[in-house]
Design a protein around this motif. Structure first.
Motif, PDB file in Angstrom:
ATOM      1  N   GLY A   1      -5.769 -39.926  -0.144  1.00  0.00           N
ATOM      2  CA  GLY A   1      -6.765 -39.373   0.652  1.00  0.00           C
ATOM      3  C   GLY A   1      -6.757 -37.887   0.715  1.00  0.00           C
ATOM      4  N   THR A   2      -7.562 -37.241   1.434  1.00  0.00           N
ATOM      5  CA  THR A   2      -7.676 -35.730   1.857  1.00  0.00           C
ATOM      6  C   THR A   2      -6.675 -35.753   3.180  1.00  0.00           C
ATOM      7  OG1 THR A   2      -9.302 -35.830   3.176  1.00  0.00           O
ATOM      8  CG2 THR A   2      -9.702 -35.736   0.853  1.00  0.00           C
ATOM      9  N   PRO A   3      -6.192 -34.240   3.363  1.00  0.00           N
ATOM     10  CA  PRO A   3      -5.529 -34.127   4.877  1.00  0.00           C
ATOM     11  C   PRO A   3      -6.426 -34.646   5.992  1.00  0.00           C
ATOM     12  CG  PRO A   3      -5.265 -32.443   3.373  1.00  0.00           C
ATOM     13  CD  PRO A   3      -6.172 -33.257   2.566  1.00  0.00           C
ATOM     14  N   ASP A   4      -7.897 -34.288   6.009  1.00  0.00           N
ATOM     15  CA  ASP A   4      -8.599 -34.673   7.237  1.00  0.00           C
ATOM     16  C   ASP A   4      -8.576 -36.157   7.088  1.00  0.00           C
ATOM     17  OD1 ASP A   4      -9.000 -32.159   8.177  1.00  0.00           O
ATOM     18  OD2 ASP A   4     -10.899 -31.738   7.431  1.00  0.00           O
ATOM     19  N   GLN A   5      -8.699 -36.861   6.013  1.00  0.00           N
ATOM     20  CA  GLN A   5      -8.530 -38.244   6.194  1.00  0.00           C
ATOM     21  C   GLN A   5      -7.581 -38.901   6.962  1.00  0.00           C
ATOM     22  OE1 GLN A   5      -9.465 -39.190   2.130  1.00  0.00           O
ATOM     23  NE2 GLN A   5     -11.576 -39.963   2.464  1.00  0.00           N
ATOM     24  N   LEU A   6      -6.479 -38.029   6.680  1.00  0.00           N
ATOM     25  CA  LEU A   6      -5.244 -38.601   7.564  1.00  0.00           C
ATOM     26  C   LEU A   6      -5.479 -38.414   8.892  1.00  0.00           C
ATOM     27  CD1 LEU A   6      -2.178 -39.187   7.871  1.00  0.00           C
ATOM     28  CD2 LEU A   6      -1.644 -37.166   7.050  1.00  0.00           C
ATOM     29  N   ARG A   7      -6.059 -37.084   9.277  1.00  0.00           N
ATOM     30  CA  ARG A   7      -6.298 -36.777  10.522  1.00  0.00           C
ATOM     31  C   ARG A   7      -7.263 -37.796  11.087  1.00  0.00           C
ATOM     32  NH1 ARG A   7      -6.312 -31.544   8.142  1.00  0.00           N
ATOM     33  NH2 ARG A   7      -4.332 -30.278   9.165  1.00  0.00           N
ATOM     34  N   ALA A   8      -8.059 -38.391  10.363  1.00  0.00           N
ATOM     35  CA  ALA A   8      -9.349 -39.312  10.922  1.00  0.00           C
ATOM     36  C   ALA A   8      -8.180 -40.712  11.237  1.00  0.00           C
ATOM     37  CB  ALA A   8     -10.225 -39.549  10.025  1.00  0.00           C
ATOM     38  N   LEU A   9      -7.564 -40.801  10.286  1.00  0.00           N
ATOM     39  CA  LEU A   9      -6.606 -42.181  10.526  1.00  0.00           C
ATOM     40  C   LEU A   9      -5.752 -42.002  11.911  1.00  0.00           C
ATOM     41  CD1 LEU A   9      -4.573 -44.666  10.095  1.00  0.00           C
ATOM     42  CD2 LEU A   9      -3.448 -42.983   8.479  1.00  0.00           C
ATOM     43  N   ILE A  10      -5.122 -40.859  12.145  1.00  0.00           N
ATOM     44  CA  ILE A  10      -4.162 -40.617  13.372  1.00  0.00           C
ATOM     45  C   ILE A  10      -5.361 -40.467  14.462  1.00  0.00           C
ATOM     46  CG2 ILE A  10      -2.865 -38.944  14.563  1.00  0.00           C
ATOM     47  CD1 ILE A  10      -1.999 -38.103  11.710  1.00  0.00           C
ATOM     48  N   ASP A  11      -6.383 -40.049  14.542  1.00  0.00           N
ATOM     49  CA  ASP A  11      -7.450 -39.845  15.561  1.00  0.00           C
ATOM     50  C   ASP A  11      -7.675 -41.302  15.919  1.00  0.00           C
ATOM     51  OD1 ASP A  11      -9.200 -38.477  17.205  1.00  0.00           O
ATOM     52  OD2 ASP A  11     -10.564 -37.926  15.979  1.00  0.00           O
ATOM     53  N   ARG A  12      -8.121 -42.009  15.082  1.00  0.00           N
ATOM     54  CA  ARG A  12      -8.494 -43.676  15.311  1.00  0.00           C
ATOM     55  C   ARG A  12      -7.275 -44.253  16.035  1.00  0.00           C
ATOM     56  NH1 ARG A  12     -11.627 -46.592  17.917  1.00  0.00           N
ATOM     57  NH2 ARG A  12     -12.026 -48.783  16.618  1.00  0.00           N
ATOM     58  N   ALA A  13      -6.270 -44.133  15.683  1.00  0.00           N
ATOM     59  CA  ALA A  13      -5.168 -44.860  15.975  1.00  0.00           C
ATOM     60  C   ALA A  13      -5.116 -44.162  17.588  1.00  0.00           C
ATOM     61  CB  ALA A  13      -3.837 -44.345  15.280  1.00  0.00           C
ATOM     62  N   HIS A  14      -5.064 -43.085  17.924  1.00  0.00           N
ATOM     63  CA  HIS A  14      -5.067 -42.674  19.335  1.00  0.00           C
ATOM     64  C   HIS A  14      -6.054 -43.056  20.109  1.00  0.00           C
ATOM     65  CE1 HIS A  14      -2.605 -38.788  18.057  1.00  0.00           C
ATOM     66  NE2 HIS A  14      -1.986 -39.989  17.959  1.00  0.00           N
ATOM     67  N   GLU A  15      -7.288 -43.290  19.390  1.00  0.00           N
ATOM     68  CA  GLU A  15      -8.473 -43.766  20.239  1.00  0.00           C
ATOM     69  C   GLU A  15      -8.119 -45.395  20.691  1.00  0.00           C
ATOM     70  OE1 GLU A  15     -12.533 -41.946  18.789  1.00  0.00           O
ATOM     71  OE2 GLU A  15     -11.904 -43.209  17.425  1.00  0.00           O
ATOM     72  N   LEU A  16      -7.287 -46.155  19.723  1.00  0.00           N
ATOM     73  CA  LEU A  16      -7.119 -47.408  19.912  1.00  0.00           C
ATOM     74  C   LEU A  16      -5.742 -47.713  20.910  1.00  0.00           C
ATOM     75  CD1 LEU A  16      -7.868 -48.812  16.445  1.00  0.00           C
ATOM     76  CD2 LEU A  16      -9.160 -49.479  18.553  1.00  0.00           C
ATOM     77  N   GLY A  17      -5.210 -46.443  21.175  1.00  0.00           N
ATOM     78  CA  GLY A  17      -4.062 -46.496  22.016  1.00  0.00           C
ATOM     79  C   GLY A  17      -2.697 -46.817  21.233  1.00  0.00           C
ATOM     80  N   LEU A  18      -2.909 -46.392  20.091  1.00  0.00           N
ATOM     81  CA  LEU A  18      -1.458 -46.594  19.190  1.00  0.00           C
ATOM     82  C   LEU A  18      -1.046 -45.160  18.724  1.00  0.00           C
ATOM     83  CD1 LEU A  18      -3.213 -49.074  16.448  1.00  0.00           C
ATOM     84  CD2 LEU A  18      -1.376 -49.280  17.793  1.00  0.00           C
ATOM     85  N   MET A  19      -0.127 -44.957  18.887  1.00  0.00           N
ATOM     86  CA  MET A  19       0.870 -43.618  18.618  1.00  0.00           C
ATOM     87  C   MET A  19       1.164 -43.893  17.042  1.00  0.00           C
ATOM     88  SD  MET A  19       4.164 -43.305  21.337  1.00  0.00           S
ATOM     89  CE  MET A  19       4.679 -45.071  21.340  1.00  0.00           C
ATOM     90  N   VAL A  20       1.304 -42.598  16.353  1.00  0.00           N
ATOM     91  CA  VAL A  20       1.496 -42.452  14.912  1.00  0.00           C
ATOM     92  C   VAL A  20       2.887 -41.663  14.683  1.00  0.00           C
ATOM     93  CG1 VAL A  20       0.589 -41.648  12.856  1.00  0.00           C
ATOM     94  CG2 VAL A  20      -0.778 -42.534  14.616  1.00  0.00           C
ATOM     95  N   PHE A  21       3.777 -42.375  13.912  1.00  0.00           N
ATOM     96  CA  PHE A  21       5.085 -41.519  13.452  1.00  0.00           C
ATOM     97  C   PHE A  21       5.134 -41.456  12.033  1.00  0.00           C
ATOM     98  CE2 PHE A  21       6.116 -43.440  17.595  1.00  0.00           C
ATOM     99  CZ  PHE A  21       7.231 -43.284  17.918  1.00  0.00           C
TER     100      PHE A  21
END
Length: 577
Positions: free
Chosen positions: A170-190
């Motif tokens: 996917g695109t860089p911004d689709q990766l950001r959207a994945l990370i953004d959604r994870a944070h909304e759900l209380g999930l960290m991203v490594f």
């Protein structure tokens, strides 16, 4: 928080210009080649070439070295047409973040879930699976390496452009959207990052920046990266800063740092990363390090993957004793007891190679060790990629899982294990035909000394079927057996979050003892003074494990009172005295 300047790459500004910077000490001239035009860069000293052009995000470009060699930007932020194609200017500030108040989570709350983005279908597909992971009790996803690699199928450790999240996902911004959604759900991203080598196809650095490497030190991947040079250090530090600042990740896992000879680089890396963020923000730096260097875990790195713990548990669960398991098969029960008491098993002892390995780790908190029963290495680096459930007794595996999820070490799960998946995870690539055949032969040769695989054909990494076979079997997740395993993991993670996590800060190991063949008991004093007791029997004979009268049973599987039959576990919590 310290202002961090990053030099490598292309930087669009707010006025419609992009600033380009390339370190090419062997080049006499460098030009930027756009689709229809070419622009000379200015030699700026110390091997640097710079230019500013009136182009915006979305512009494709190559660097032209000495009028002959056309290469992508080694710090490309977006590589839309694979490793040999043009780089694309990307603006890290165009994405509108929703989770702006997110500050991460304390390390004590971490339950890691390692996944491969490609086998799950890309950034958007992973994003869709986040709610079920949060519901399970996972608190952090760990993405296998993302840096652009050749083709569309790869574990990620063959990456050659570490600043460009792979475009096949996917695109860089689709990766950001994945990370953004994870944070909304209380999930960290490594993010798993690879700073010890580049892949075999698409790395042009040696042709115009030979000083990036050193010919006097060789690794399994070729000449070692020369971390003595400032420009080289900054290249990788810039990359780490990109993940932390431009993608807002919560942690980095550094692959195989034992292959990095300059230990002071690791210390500088950790120092600069922590200095780059506000003190209110959590950032967790985790190592993979065969050297078992305990001192690094007190110098900016919060934990290390504990391969020792995995290896001895794997031997006890499966009986396998060849290859690197040979270092853990002898006196395995005492080795497990030492792991639970002190973290590392090898703390300076000699391995099968005749060399000492490791340093004293008993002074470290148990949370300095990431424990796992499966991960990409320990499944995928097997000849045919079998998962542990295909190799071990279910009851023994469940008992070991209780140890994993209820001990004070930080647990890591590998995608699919939570529903008892038996789907293989194999080593896959999409190299050109010549390189693909060389990798196939090397892979076949790698397992010639394992009697189990003697004469057996190893799946060809370049075959599409090898990748397809490695795609998690989500249909089995919905079956009765998958749901039963999910309920088991969910119960254990609920107990961890309720009883272990709030008490984890300040915990320390007390003692461990051998109860019998493949049976151990261990105790830890938790941060509030309560004592956690785990008695585990992975052997075939019953054992007895005395319990403090004041202790309450937190969890029990197949155990009854002090009696632990084969393949059982008992977890107790004793009130503070």
């Amino acid at each position: 928080m310290v202002e961090t300047k990053r030099r490598h790459g292309a930087w669009p500004d707010a006025n419609g210009h992009t600033h380009f910077s390339l370190w090419a000490p062997d080049a006499g001239s460098v030009a930027i080649k756009l689709q229809d035009t070419q622009h000379d860069m200015t030699a700026a000293g110390d091997g640097w070439f710079t230019a500013s052009l009136p182009v915006a995000a979305g512009t494709d470009y190559h660097y032209l070295i000495d009028g002959d060699l056309l290469v992508p930007d080694p710090a490309s932020r977006w590589q839309a047409n694979d490793v040999h194609g043009p780089s694309r200017v990307a603006d890290a500030h165009q994405y509108s973040w929703r989770s702006n108040d997110w500050q991460g989570r304390p390390w004590a709350q971490t339950v890691l879930y390692e996944l491969h983005v490609g086998t799950l279908g890309g950034y958007q597909a992973v994003q869709e699976k986040l709610p079920e992971l949060a519901e399970l009790g996972v608190t952090a996803i760990e993405l296998m390496p993302l840096g652009e690699f050749p083709g569309g199928r790869n574990w990620g450790y063959d990456g050659v452009l570490p600043f460009a999240p792979d475009s096949s996902y996917g695109t860089p911004d689709q990766l950001r959207a994945l990370i953004d959604r994870a944070h909304e759900l209380g999930l960290m991203v490594f993010i798993d990052v690879v700073y010890n080598h580049f892949g075999p196809d698409g790395n042009y650095l040696g042709q115009y920046a030979s000083d990036f490497f050193r010919e006097d030190v060789h690794t399994p991947w070729g000449p070692a990266i020369d971390f003595r040079r400032r420009q080289v250090r900054d290249y990788f530090i810039d990359n780490a800063l990109m993940w932390v600042q431009d993608y807002r990740v919560d942690g980095l896992r550094f692959d195989a740092v034992h292959a990095i000879g300059e230990r002071d680089f690791l210390l500088e890396l950790a120092e600069r990363l922590h200095a780059s963020i506000p003190t209110s923000r959590h950032l967790h730096l985790v190592l993979e390090n065969e050297h078992n260097d305990a001192e690094l875990l007190q110098q900016g790195f919060v934990a290390q993957w504990n391969d020792d713990g995995h290896n001895v548990l794997h031997h006890l669960l499966t009986g396998e004793h060849e290859g690197y398991y040979a270092d853990f098969a002898g006196d395995a029960t005492h080795k497990l007891a030492r792991c639970l008491r002190e973290g590392f098993i090898y703390q300076g002892e000699t391995t099968r190679h005749g060399t000492p390995r490791g340093s004293s780790s008993g002074h470290l908190p148990p949370s300095a060790f990431v424990l796992f029963l499966q991960n990409h290495d320990q499944v995928g680096n097997r000849a045919v990629g079998e998962r542990l459930r295909s190799l071990a007794d279910d009851d023994a595996l469940k008992s070991a899982t209780a140890l994993l999820l209820l001990s004070p070490m930080i647990p890591l799960l590998f995608m699919g294990e939570e529903w008892g998946s038996e789907q293989p995870f194999q080593f896959f690539t999409s190299h050109n035909d010549e390189l693909g055949e060389a990798v196939r032969k090397g892979r076949q040769n790698e397992f010639k000394d394992f009697s189990k695989f003697s004469g057996q054909a190893i799946p060809a990494p370049n075959d599409v079927s090898t990748f397809e076979t490695s795609t998690p079997d989500h249909h089995s997740r919905e079956a009765a057996d998958g749901q039963a395993w999910l309920a088991f993991y969910r119960q254990l993670l609920s107990l961890r979050h309720q009883h272990i996590v709030p008490r984890l800060q300040g915990s320390q190991a007390l003692e461990s003892q051998v109860l019998g063949e493949a049976a151990v008991a261990a105790s830890w004093q938790l941060g509030d003074g309560q004592v956690l007791h785990i008695a585990l029997n992975l052997g075939s004979e019953p054992v007895e494990a005395a319990a403090p009268q004041s202790a309450q049973t937190l969890f029990s599987y197949r155990a009854a009172g002090n009696h632990l039959p084969a393949h059982s576990v008992r977890v107790l919590l004793e009130a503070a005295q």
